[in-house]
Scaffold this motif. Structure first.
Motif, mmCIF file in Angstrom:
data_model
loop_
_atom_site.group_PDB
_atom_site.id
_atom_site.type_symbol
_atom_site.label_atom_id
_atom_site.label_comp_id
_atom_site.label_asym_id
_atom_site.label_seq_id
_atom_site.Cartn_x
_atom_site.Cartn_y
_atom_site.Cartn_z
ATOM 1 N N VAL A 63 43.811 44.994 36.996
ATOM 2 C CA VAL A 63 44.177 44.016 38.019
ATOM 3 C C VAL A 63 43.641 42.630 37.674
ATOM 4 N N SER A 64 42.430 42.562 37.123
ATOM 5 C CA SER A 64 41.817 41.270 36.800
ATOM 6 C C SER A 64 42.620 40.460 35.795
ATOM 7 N N ALA A 65 43.421 41.132 34.962
ATOM 8 C CA ALA A 65 44.257 40.434 33.984
ATOM 9 C C ALA A 65 45.612 40.046 34.564
ATOM 10 N N TRP A 67 46.219 39.478 38.149
ATOM 11 C CA TRP A 67 46.127 38.618 39.329
ATOM 12 C C TRP A 67 46.297 37.130 39.026
ATOM 13 N N PRO A 68 45.653 36.582 37.983
ATOM 14 C CA PRO A 68 45.838 35.144 37.703
ATOM 15 C C PRO A 68 47.296 34.758 37.468
ATOM 16 N N GLN A 86 45.637 28.095 40.179
ATOM 17 C CA GLN A 86 44.952 29.299 40.627
ATOM 18 C C GLN A 86 44.526 29.232 42.095
ATOM 19 N N ASP A 117 43.104 38.534 48.180
ATOM 20 C CA ASP A 117 42.559 38.423 46.830
ATOM 21 C C ASP A 117 42.643 39.724 46.044
ATOM 22 N N ASP A 118 43.159 39.610 44.816
ATOM 23 C CA ASP A 118 43.278 40.739 43.890
ATOM 24 C C ASP A 118 44.138 41.880 44.432
ATOM 25 N N GLU A 145 41.092 52.308 34.991
ATOM 26 C CA GLU A 145 40.402 51.043 34.690
ATOM 27 C C GLU A 145 41.274 50.069 33.919
ATOM 28 N N CYS A 148 47.651 49.234 35.955
ATOM 29 C CA CYS A 148 47.908 48.954 37.365
ATOM 30 C C CYS A 148 49.400 49.014 37.639
#
Length: 202
Positions: A63-65, A67-68, A86, A117-118, A145, A148
């Motif tokens: 997700v961290s990759a 979301w942006p 952003q 968020d996220d 991990e 997604c």
């Protein structure tokens, strides 16, 4: 005269049949029954939509990759993460198409209704920026991990009989637009993750 009327009726019936068959395919493109049936953030903005659909893709990135890139929706030419893009907040206007798209002088725009968020971005459309009342939502959900799911849901409320035919005609275009949007985010997220991994390996 009667022959022309019958031919027109037959053409309309054929178009209706074709749209119905296509709709069964694209309406919930790439999703499971559980995904397109369950409640998602943004659904509360339109409890009883006239038409709706859900689209989904798998992304080989956390997700961290992803979301942006989701925050940069509306910046279709962006091939890199830009810090200035952003900060997506309720009330912001998101341009979905260029001006003049399909003959629409100002193109299509929607307003950000909610950002979780996220997790989710909720867009709301109303005339004159959008042809009818609609809610488009994008959801990113972690799966393990390093993977997604990215889902997009469209819900529209129609108030005039002619709007139903218009949305059915626009259905395949909308489905392809949403699918392309998801695949673009997928490509950019996976490519940026690979580039980061290569940099760390050097």
């Amino acid at each position: 005269m009667a022959g022309n009327t019958l031919r027109k009726a037959a053409r309309l019936a054929a178009v209706g049949t074709l749209l119905y068959a296509a709709r069964r395919y694209y309406r919930n493109w790439g999703t499971t029954k559980e995904e397109y049936r369950r409640w998602l953030p943004g659904d509360e903005l339109m409890y009883r939509p006239s038409v709706w659909s859900t689209t989904g893709v798998w992304i080989d990135a956390p997700v961290s990759a992803v979301w942006p890139w989701l925050l940069q929706i509306g910046h279709r030419s962006a091939e890199r993460i830009d810090p200035e893009w952003q900060r997506l907040e309720p009330g912001d206007v998101v341009r979905l198409t260029p001006k003049g798209w399909l003959g629409l002088r100002n193109g299509l725009t929607m307003t950000v209704a909610q950002v979780v968020d996220d997790e989710a971005v909720v867009l709301r459309g109303r005339p004159p920026g959008f042809p009818w009342e609609a809610v488009w939502t994008f959801h990113v959900e972690p799966r393990w991990e390093d993977r997604c799911r990215l889902l997009a849901r469209t819900r529209a409320q129609l108030h005039h009989p002619g709007d139903l035919l218009l949305t059915e005609l626009a259905g395949p275009i909308t489905a392809l637009f949403m699918r392309r949007t998801l695949l673009t985010i997928k490509r950019r997220a996976q490519d940026s993750l690979k580039a980061a991994e290569l940099e760390r390996a050097v």
